[in-house]
Write an enzyme that holds these catalytic residues in place. Structure first.
Site, PDB file in Angstrom:
ATOM      1  N   ASP A  80     -13.753  31.216  -8.792  1.00 52.62           N
ATOM      2  CA  ASP A  80     -13.925  30.021  -9.369  1.00 52.62           C
ATOM      3  C   ASP A  80     -15.038  29.326  -8.738  1.00 52.62           C
ATOM      4  O   ASP A  80     -15.121  28.745  -7.733  1.00 52.62           O
ATOM      5  CB  ASP A  80     -12.530  29.335  -9.262  1.00 52.62           C
ATOM      6  CG  ASP A  80     -12.482  27.994 -10.130  1.00 52.62           C
ATOM      7  OD1 ASP A  80     -13.555  27.569 -10.900  1.00 52.62           O
ATOM      8  OD2 ASP A  80     -11.379  27.302 -10.015  1.00 52.62           O
ATOM      9  N   ASP A 127     -16.470  29.122 -15.809  1.00 53.88           N
ATOM     10  CA  ASP A 127     -16.696  29.348 -14.304  1.00 53.88           C
ATOM     11  C   ASP A 127     -15.687  30.010 -13.500  1.00 53.88           C
ATOM     12  O   ASP A 127     -15.577  29.708 -12.325  1.00 53.88           O
ATOM     13  CB  ASP A 127     -17.032  27.955 -13.769  1.00 53.88           C
ATOM     14  CG  ASP A 127     -15.614  27.148 -13.891  1.00 53.88           C
ATOM     15  OD1 ASP A 127     -14.868  27.494 -14.653  1.00 53.88           O
ATOM     16  OD2 ASP A 127     -15.549  26.217 -12.949  1.00 53.88           O
ATOM     17  N   GLU A 128     -14.606  30.814 -14.187  1.00 54.25           N
ATOM     18  CA  GLU A 128     -13.802  31.447 -13.304  1.00 54.25           C
ATOM     19  C   GLU A 128     -13.307  32.808 -13.901  1.00 54.25           C
ATOM     20  O   GLU A 128     -13.324  32.961 -15.229  1.00 54.25           O
ATOM     21  CB  GLU A 128     -12.521  30.653 -12.957  1.00 54.25           C
ATOM     22  CG  GLU A 128     -11.692  30.191 -14.239  1.00 54.25           C
ATOM     23  CD  GLU A 128     -10.492  29.451 -13.833  1.00 54.25           C
ATOM     24  OE1 GLU A 128      -9.669  29.775 -13.185  1.00 54.25           O
ATOM     25  OE2 GLU A 128     -10.402  28.232 -14.236  1.00 54.25           O
TER      26      GLU A 128
END
Ligand code: MG
Length: 401
Positions: free
Chosen positions: A10, A100-101
């Site tokens: 993350d 973003d993860e």
């Protein structure tokens, strides 16, 4: 017992980190992305109490010296692509969750790339070196534990939850760490004297079920006991969900446009929920009698699958298009929901990432509890990146140099 081979990776304060990467003047400073609502805050800003979804004016009251920058979605999506390339280069199975993860399954790769903690350390190094961004990684036997671990390791951390020591890590955390436990469930459980994940694990199923229902009781007991059978699975990911509708010729009243827009929102939001997804971007498209087109998009500060929230965003977009609609002959309107994320993981993230309703309290409580666990059990239960690096002689990358 299976090995801890699931990584949850993350990026830290993603939008703000991209801004700090691209503008050296912003490094080491409190940075707020978003001119209205706070879309992202750098760790320097978070340390002062600024959190995502907060009103920008409140944020500036707390921290008048913060640098406020407008979001650059294109830069973020480019950075995300670069990081995902590294994810796919690192693991054969990658389950993207959002911009973003992602979860990565790295089991059985010892001979090729090392143990899961080594792979995680290398991943962090590569993301920093090649994309210029700090990323936190949790390593555990289940997705849930890996996700909690990455949150606990932030910022710029690596945390390994060893099989067999999972309860030591998980049980001291407040119940909000369990995916699906919001305000209402927290209240009910607190009334029963249940405050930590350990309290849940030690509760009788019958007593829990009486308070929160059978299926929630089973779900929470599973998570609290480290049972989470969901595998890392690369889903075929739809990019957007949309619907459109044509008008017969003739000019449109405001209320006709609004009721058609509401019907389209209703349809797309239902499909979104059926697919188990949530969206971050809401857009409208317009076509006119002269065949010209227009489109407008709005990115929400948090993912949603709620009809009301989506409708409010769509109405704002139509308001912004009012002049064109009045001047020209509207022939078609469309609504599209993009930037899709998995709804179950979104829910799971809320206690860790701040609430859409603006309350950052639970997240702060969790951070505190995680810090307590770390200081009490620290080196045994939770391996920090520096320790793993020391074990394996991997250089520790620094955040911004
Ligand atoms: Mg993130």
């Amino acid at each position: 017992m299976s090995a801890a081979s699931i990584l949850h990776a993350d990026l830290d304060a993603f939008y703000a980190s991209v801004e700090q990467r691209d503008d050296p003047a912003l490094r080491g400073r409190p940075v707020i992305v978003g001119t209205g609502v706070v879309l992202a805050a750098s760790y320097e800003a978070k340390a002062l109490g600024i959190y995502t979804t907060m009103n920008g004016r409140d944020a500036l009251r707390i921290c008048p010296e913060a640098a406020v920058v407008a979001p650059r979605m294109e830069a973020y999506s480019k950075a995300s692509k670069a990081v995902y390339e590294i994810f796919h280069d690192t693991a054969p199975v990658v389950e993207g969750i959002s911009i973003d993860e992602a979860f990565l399954e790295v089991g059985g790769m010892e001979h090729i790339s090392g143990t899961p903690p080594q792979i995680a350390a290398t991943l962090r190094e590569r993301v920093l070196a090649e994309a210029g961004l700090p990323i936190s990684v949790g390593v555990a036997r289940t997705k849930f534990l890996a996700k909690v671990a990455s949150g606990a390791s932030k910022p710029d951390g690596l945390l390994v939850v060893e099989p067999g020591r999972e309860s030591e890590f998980l049980h001291p955390l407040p119940i909000q760490a369990l995916w699906g436990v919001g305000k209402v469930t927290t209240g009910k459980l607190n009334d029963m004297g249940i405050r930590t994940v350990g309290d849940v694990a030690r509760s009788s199923r019958v007593r829990l079920a009486a308070a929160i229902g059978e299926s929630s009781a089973d779900h929470l007991l599973d998570l609290a006991s480290g049972r989470d059978p969901r595998p890392v699975s690369p889903r075929e990911r739809r990019k957007s969900i949309g619907a459109q509708s044509a008008f017969p010729r003739g000019s449109r009243s405001e209320s006709e446009v609004d009721s058609l827009a509401a019907a389209l929102v209703d349809r797309t939001a239902r499909r979104l929920r059926e697919a188990g997804r949530a969206c971050r971007t809401v857009s409208i498209s317009l076509r006119f009698g002269d065949f010209s087109r227009a489109s407008r998009a709005h990115t929400l500060p948090f993912p949603t699958d709620q009809t009301e929230t989506i409708l409010a965003a769509v109405r704002e977009l139509f308001d912004a298009s009012r002049e064109e609609i009045e001047e020209k002959d509207l022939s078609l309107i469309g609504v599209s929901l993009g930037n899709l994320e998995q709804a179950d993981t979104v829910q799971m993230e809320l206690p860790l990432a701040g609430k859409p309703d603006g309350s950052g309290r639970e997240s702060a409580a969790l951070d505190q509890a995680v810090d307590d666990v770390r200081s009490r059990f620290g080196e045994g239960v939770i391996k920090r990146a520096s320790m793993i690096d020391a074990d394996q002689g991997v250089p520790v990358p620094t955040l911004e140099d």
